[in-house]
Design an enzyme around this catalytic site. Sequence first.
Site, mmCIF file in Angstrom:
data_model
loop_
_atom_site.group_PDB
_atom_site.id
_atom_site.type_symbol
_atom_site.label_atom_id
_atom_site.label_comp_id
_atom_site.label_asym_id
_atom_site.label_seq_id
_atom_site.Cartn_x
_atom_site.Cartn_y
_atom_site.Cartn_z
ATOM 1 N N CYS A 105 0.846 -1.190 0.000
ATOM 2 C CA CYS A 105 0.000 0.000 0.000
ATOM 3 C C CYS A 105 0.882 1.241 0.000
ATOM 4 O O CYS A 105 1.793 1.359 0.820
ATOM 5 C CB CYS A 105 -0.896 -0.026 1.244
ATOM 6 S SG CYS A 105 -1.658 1.547 1.660
ATOM 7 N N GLU A 106 0.635 2.154 -0.917
ATOM 8 C CA GLU A 106 1.492 3.333 -1.009
ATOM 9 C C GLU A 106 1.256 4.340 0.120
ATOM 10 O O GLU A 106 2.069 5.234 0.330
ATOM 11 C CB GLU A 106 1.307 4.017 -2.358
ATOM 12 C CG GLU A 106 -0.036 4.681 -2.578
ATOM 13 C CD GLU A 106 -0.104 5.388 -3.931
ATOM 14 O OE1 GLU A 106 -0.817 6.400 -4.000
ATOM 15 O OE2 GLU A 106 0.532 4.937 -4.899
ATOM 16 N N HIS A 108 0.792 3.537 3.509
ATOM 17 C CA HIS A 108 1.466 3.150 4.752
ATOM 18 C C HIS A 108 2.650 2.219 4.523
ATOM 19 O O HIS A 108 3.325 1.837 5.470
ATOM 20 C CB HIS A 108 0.478 2.456 5.704
ATOM 21 C CG HIS A 108 -0.711 3.290 6.052
ATOM 22 N ND1 HIS A 108 -1.915 3.190 5.388
ATOM 23 C CD2 HIS A 108 -0.875 4.254 6.993
ATOM 24 C CE1 HIS A 108 -2.777 4.054 5.907
ATOM 25 N NE2 HIS A 108 -2.172 4.712 6.867
ATOM 26 N N GLN A 146 -4.991 -0.660 -4.689
ATOM 27 C CA GLN A 146 -5.660 -1.785 -5.328
ATOM 28 C C GLN A 146 -6.495 -1.322 -6.516
ATOM 29 O O GLN A 146 -6.555 -1.994 -7.554
ATOM 30 C CB GLN A 146 -6.539 -2.528 -4.326
ATOM 31 C CG GLN A 146 -7.230 -3.750 -4.920
ATOM 32 C CD GLN A 146 -8.005 -4.546 -3.897
ATOM 33 O OE1 GLN A 146 -7.662 -4.570 -2.709
ATOM 34 N NE2 GLN A 146 -9.058 -5.205 -4.319
ATOM 35 N N HIS A 174 -5.851 -6.063 3.348
ATOM 36 C CA HIS A 174 -4.903 -4.970 3.538
ATOM 37 C C HIS A 174 -4.464 -4.897 4.997
ATOM 38 O O HIS A 174 -5.291 -4.680 5.889
ATOM 39 C CB HIS A 174 -5.559 -3.644 3.131
ATOM 40 C CG HIS A 174 -5.846 -3.538 1.666
ATOM 41 N ND1 HIS A 174 -5.183 -2.648 0.847
ATOM 42 C CD2 HIS A 174 -6.711 -4.216 0.864
ATOM 43 C CE1 HIS A 174 -5.645 -2.775 -0.403
ATOM 44 N NE2 HIS A 174 -6.571 -3.712 -0.405
ATOM 45 N N CYS A 176 -2.907 -2.594 6.368
ATOM 46 C CA CYS A 176 -3.098 -1.249 6.916
ATOM 47 C C CYS A 176 -4.470 -1.127 7.577
ATOM 48 O O CYS A 176 -4.692 -0.216 8.382
ATOM 49 C CB CYS A 176 -2.934 -0.183 5.833
ATOM 50 S SG CYS A 176 -4.104 -0.320 4.473
#
Length: 217
Positions: A105-106, A108, A146, A174, A176
Amino acid sequence: MKKKTAQSSNVLDDDKNSRGYVKVDKYNGSLVKSLSKGYEELLSIVGEDPQRHGLLKTPERAAKAIQFLTHGYDIDPAAIIMSALFKEKYSQMVIVKDIELYSLCEHHMLPFFGKAHVAYIPNGKVVGLSKIPRVVDAFARRLQLQERLTDQIRDCIQETLEPHGVAVVIEAQHLCMQMRGVQKQNSVTTTSAFTGEFLKNEKTREEFISLIRSRLH
Protein backbone atom coordinates in the site's frame (compact mmCIF):
# COMPACT_ATOMS: atom_id res chain seq x y z
CA MET A 1 14.47 5.71 -14.46
CA LYS A 2 15.36 2.01 -14.32
CA LYS A 3 17.76 0.84 -11.63
CA LYS A 4 20.87 -1.01 -12.77
CA THR A 5 21.16 -4.44 -11.23
CA ALA A 6 24.41 -5.69 -9.76
CA GLN A 7 24.92 -9.25 -8.58
CA SER A 8 25.84 -9.95 -4.98
CA SER A 9 26.05 -13.20 -3.02
CA ASN A 10 24.08 -13.74 0.16
CA VAL A 11 25.08 -17.16 1.53
CA LEU A 12 24.25 -18.30 5.04
CA ASP A 13 26.31 -21.00 6.79
CA ASP A 14 23.11 -22.99 7.32
CA ASP A 15 22.52 -22.96 3.58
CA LYS A 16 25.97 -24.41 2.91
CA ASN A 17 26.05 -27.00 5.66
CA SER A 18 22.51 -28.30 6.03
CA ARG A 19 20.82 -27.63 2.71
CA GLY A 20 23.67 -28.22 0.31
CA TYR A 21 23.10 -25.27 -2.02
CA VAL A 22 24.39 -21.77 -2.59
CA LYS A 23 21.83 -18.96 -2.71
CA VAL A 24 22.63 -16.10 -5.07
CA ASP A 25 20.49 -12.95 -5.14
CA LYS A 26 20.72 -10.01 -7.51
CA TYR A 27 20.55 -6.51 -6.08
CA ASN A 28 21.67 -3.00 -6.87
CA GLY A 29 24.73 -2.75 -4.62
CA SER A 30 24.81 1.04 -4.30
CA LEU A 31 21.09 1.13 -3.59
CA VAL A 32 21.50 -1.50 -0.86
CA LYS A 33 24.09 0.72 0.84
CA SER A 34 21.91 3.83 0.65
CA LEU A 35 18.78 2.05 1.88
CA SER A 36 20.71 0.29 4.65
CA LYS A 37 21.79 3.63 6.07
CA GLY A 38 18.18 4.77 6.11
CA TYR A 39 16.98 1.61 7.85
CA GLU A 40 19.79 1.86 10.40
CA GLU A 41 18.71 5.42 11.20
CA LEU A 42 15.08 4.28 11.41
CA LEU A 43 16.00 1.63 13.98
CA SER A 44 17.69 4.29 16.10
CA ILE A 45 14.74 6.69 15.80
CA VAL A 46 12.24 4.09 17.07
CA GLY A 47 14.45 3.38 20.09
CA GLU A 48 16.39 0.31 19.01
CA ASP A 49 20.12 -0.31 19.02
CA PRO A 50 21.25 -1.05 15.45
CA GLN A 51 24.43 -2.60 16.89
CA ARG A 52 22.49 -5.19 18.87
CA HIS A 53 23.44 -8.68 17.70
CA GLY A 54 20.01 -9.53 16.30
CA LEU A 55 19.86 -6.27 14.32
CA LEU A 56 23.37 -6.12 12.86
CA LYS A 57 22.28 -7.30 9.42
CA THR A 58 18.69 -6.06 9.59
CA PRO A 59 19.30 -2.82 7.63
CA GLU A 60 20.88 -4.75 4.76
CA ARG A 61 18.17 -7.42 4.81
CA ALA A 62 15.45 -4.75 4.82
CA ALA A 63 17.17 -2.90 1.97
CA LYS A 64 17.22 -6.05 -0.15
CA ALA A 65 13.63 -6.88 0.79
CA ILE A 66 12.28 -3.49 -0.29
CA GLN A 67 14.17 -3.80 -3.59
CA PHE A 68 12.49 -7.14 -4.23
CA LEU A 69 9.07 -5.88 -3.17
CA THR A 70 9.31 -2.97 -5.60
CA HIS A 71 11.18 -4.61 -8.50
CA GLY A 72 8.10 -4.12 -10.70
CA TYR A 73 9.39 -0.63 -11.49
CA ASP A 74 12.14 -2.30 -13.54
CA ILE A 75 9.71 -4.39 -15.62
CA ASP A 76 7.77 -3.37 -18.72
CA PRO A 77 4.42 -5.23 -18.47
CA ALA A 78 3.53 -4.51 -22.09
CA ALA A 79 6.76 -6.17 -23.23
CA ILE A 80 5.73 -9.29 -21.33
CA ILE A 81 2.53 -9.55 -23.37
CA MET A 82 4.25 -8.71 -26.66
CA SER A 83 6.84 -11.44 -26.11
CA ALA A 84 4.29 -14.25 -26.43
CA LEU A 85 1.52 -13.35 -28.87
CA PHE A 86 0.15 -16.07 -31.13
CA LYS A 87 -2.34 -15.98 -33.99
CA GLU A 88 -5.32 -18.14 -33.07
CA LYS A 89 -8.97 -18.33 -34.20
CA TYR A 90 -10.26 -19.17 -30.70
CA SER A 91 -12.91 -16.59 -29.85
CA GLN A 92 -14.34 -17.63 -26.48
CA MET A 93 -13.45 -16.33 -23.05
CA VAL A 94 -9.98 -17.09 -21.66
CA ILE A 95 -9.72 -16.87 -17.86
CA VAL A 96 -6.73 -17.14 -15.57
CA LYS A 97 -8.08 -17.03 -12.04
CA ASP A 98 -6.79 -17.27 -8.48
CA ILE A 99 -3.52 -15.54 -9.35
CA GLU A 100 -1.74 -14.85 -6.05
CA LEU A 101 -0.61 -11.27 -5.68
CA TYR A 102 1.42 -9.38 -3.11
CA SER A 103 1.83 -5.64 -3.09
CA LEU A 104 2.55 -2.67 -0.84
CA CYS A 105 0.00 0.00 0.00
CA GLU A 106 1.49 3.33 -1.01
CA HIS A 107 -0.13 5.14 1.92
CA HIS A 108 1.47 3.15 4.75
CA MET A 109 3.92 0.87 2.91
CA LEU A 110 2.23 -2.14 4.48
CA PRO A 111 1.38 -5.25 2.47
CA PHE A 112 -1.87 -6.11 0.83
CA PHE A 113 -2.31 -9.52 -0.68
CA GLY A 114 -4.93 -11.70 -2.30
CA LYS A 115 -5.97 -13.02 -5.70
CA ALA A 116 -6.49 -11.62 -9.15
CA HIS A 117 -8.86 -13.05 -11.73
CA VAL A 118 -8.18 -12.00 -15.33
CA ALA A 119 -10.12 -12.78 -18.51
CA TYR A 120 -10.08 -11.66 -22.12
CA ILE A 121 -11.96 -12.49 -25.31
CA PRO A 122 -9.46 -13.06 -28.14
CA ASN A 123 -9.60 -11.08 -31.35
CA GLY A 124 -7.39 -13.23 -33.59
CA LYS A 125 -4.55 -13.43 -31.05
CA VAL A 126 -3.90 -15.21 -27.76
CA VAL A 127 -1.11 -14.70 -25.24
CA GLY A 128 0.97 -17.32 -23.46
CA LEU A 129 -0.92 -18.10 -20.27
CA SER A 130 2.04 -17.54 -17.94
CA LYS A 131 2.33 -13.96 -19.19
CA ILE A 132 -0.89 -12.89 -17.50
CA PRO A 133 0.34 -13.70 -13.95
CA ARG A 134 3.65 -12.05 -14.86
CA VAL A 135 1.81 -8.85 -15.80
CA VAL A 136 -0.06 -9.00 -12.48
CA ASP A 137 3.26 -9.32 -10.62
CA ALA A 138 4.93 -6.55 -12.62
CA PHE A 139 2.28 -4.05 -11.52
CA ALA A 140 1.82 -5.49 -8.01
CA ARG A 141 5.52 -5.27 -7.10
CA ARG A 142 5.32 -1.50 -6.72
CA LEU A 143 3.84 0.93 -4.23
CA GLN A 144 0.21 0.60 -5.18
CA LEU A 145 -3.46 1.23 -4.67
CA GLN A 146 -5.66 -1.79 -5.33
CA GLU A 147 -7.95 0.36 -7.46
CA ARG A 148 -5.10 1.55 -9.68
CA LEU A 149 -3.57 -1.92 -9.84
CA THR A 150 -6.84 -3.30 -11.19
CA ASP A 151 -7.03 -0.64 -13.90
CA GLN A 152 -3.37 -1.01 -14.88
CA ILE A 153 -3.68 -4.75 -15.47
CA ARG A 154 -6.84 -4.22 -17.53
CA ASP A 155 -5.36 -1.42 -19.64
CA CYS A 156 -2.09 -3.23 -20.31
CA ILE A 157 -3.84 -6.32 -21.66
CA GLN A 158 -6.36 -4.30 -23.66
CA GLU A 159 -3.75 -2.06 -25.28
CA THR A 160 -1.25 -4.79 -26.17
CA LEU A 161 -3.44 -7.81 -26.98
CA GLU A 162 -6.33 -5.78 -28.45
CA PRO A 163 -9.00 -8.34 -27.52
CA HIS A 164 -12.77 -7.93 -27.75
CA GLY A 165 -12.79 -7.27 -24.01
CA VAL A 166 -10.85 -7.60 -20.75
CA ALA A 167 -12.11 -8.31 -17.23
CA VAL A 168 -10.10 -8.02 -14.02
CA VAL A 169 -11.26 -8.67 -10.45
CA ILE A 170 -8.97 -8.43 -7.44
CA GLU A 171 -9.82 -9.59 -3.93
CA ALA A 172 -7.31 -8.55 -1.28
CA GLN A 173 -6.68 -8.14 2.42
CA HIS A 174 -4.90 -4.97 3.54
CA LEU A 175 -2.68 -5.01 6.60
CA CYS A 176 -3.10 -1.25 6.92
CA MET A 177 -6.71 -2.08 7.91
CA GLN A 178 -5.92 -5.22 9.89
CA MET A 179 -2.85 -4.57 12.04
CA ARG A 180 -3.41 -0.82 12.50
CA GLY A 181 -6.17 1.75 12.04
CA VAL A 182 -9.63 0.18 12.27
CA GLN A 183 -8.08 -3.31 12.83
CA LYS A 184 -10.78 -5.25 10.99
CA GLN A 185 -9.20 -8.68 10.64
CA ASN A 186 -11.73 -10.24 8.30
CA SER A 187 -12.19 -7.39 5.85
CA VAL A 188 -11.64 -8.10 2.15
CA THR A 189 -11.57 -5.44 -0.57
CA THR A 190 -12.84 -6.30 -4.05
CA THR A 191 -12.20 -4.18 -7.13
CA SER A 192 -13.14 -4.76 -10.77
CA ALA A 193 -12.40 -3.28 -14.18
CA PHE A 194 -13.86 -4.14 -17.59
CA THR A 195 -13.54 -3.22 -21.24
CA GLY A 196 -15.33 -4.14 -24.46
CA GLU A 197 -17.81 -7.02 -24.32
CA PHE A 198 -17.45 -7.37 -20.55
CA LEU A 199 -18.52 -3.76 -20.17
CA LYS A 200 -21.28 -3.75 -22.80
CA ASN A 201 -22.74 -7.23 -22.44
CA GLU A 202 -24.24 -8.10 -19.06
CA LYS A 203 -24.46 -11.81 -19.89
CA THR A 204 -20.75 -11.94 -20.73
CA ARG A 205 -19.90 -10.20 -17.50
CA GLU A 206 -22.14 -12.54 -15.51
CA GLU A 207 -20.52 -15.57 -17.14
CA PHE A 208 -17.11 -14.29 -16.05
CA ILE A 209 -18.26 -13.70 -12.47
CA SER A 210 -19.87 -17.14 -12.37
CA LEU A 211 -16.71 -18.86 -13.63
CA ILE A 212 -14.36 -17.19 -11.17
CA ARG A 213 -16.69 -18.14 -8.32
CA SER A 214 -16.89 -21.79 -9.38
CA ARG A 215 -14.44 -24.48 -8.34
CA LEU A 216 -14.20 -26.56 -11.52
CA HIS A 217 -10.76 -27.84 -10.59
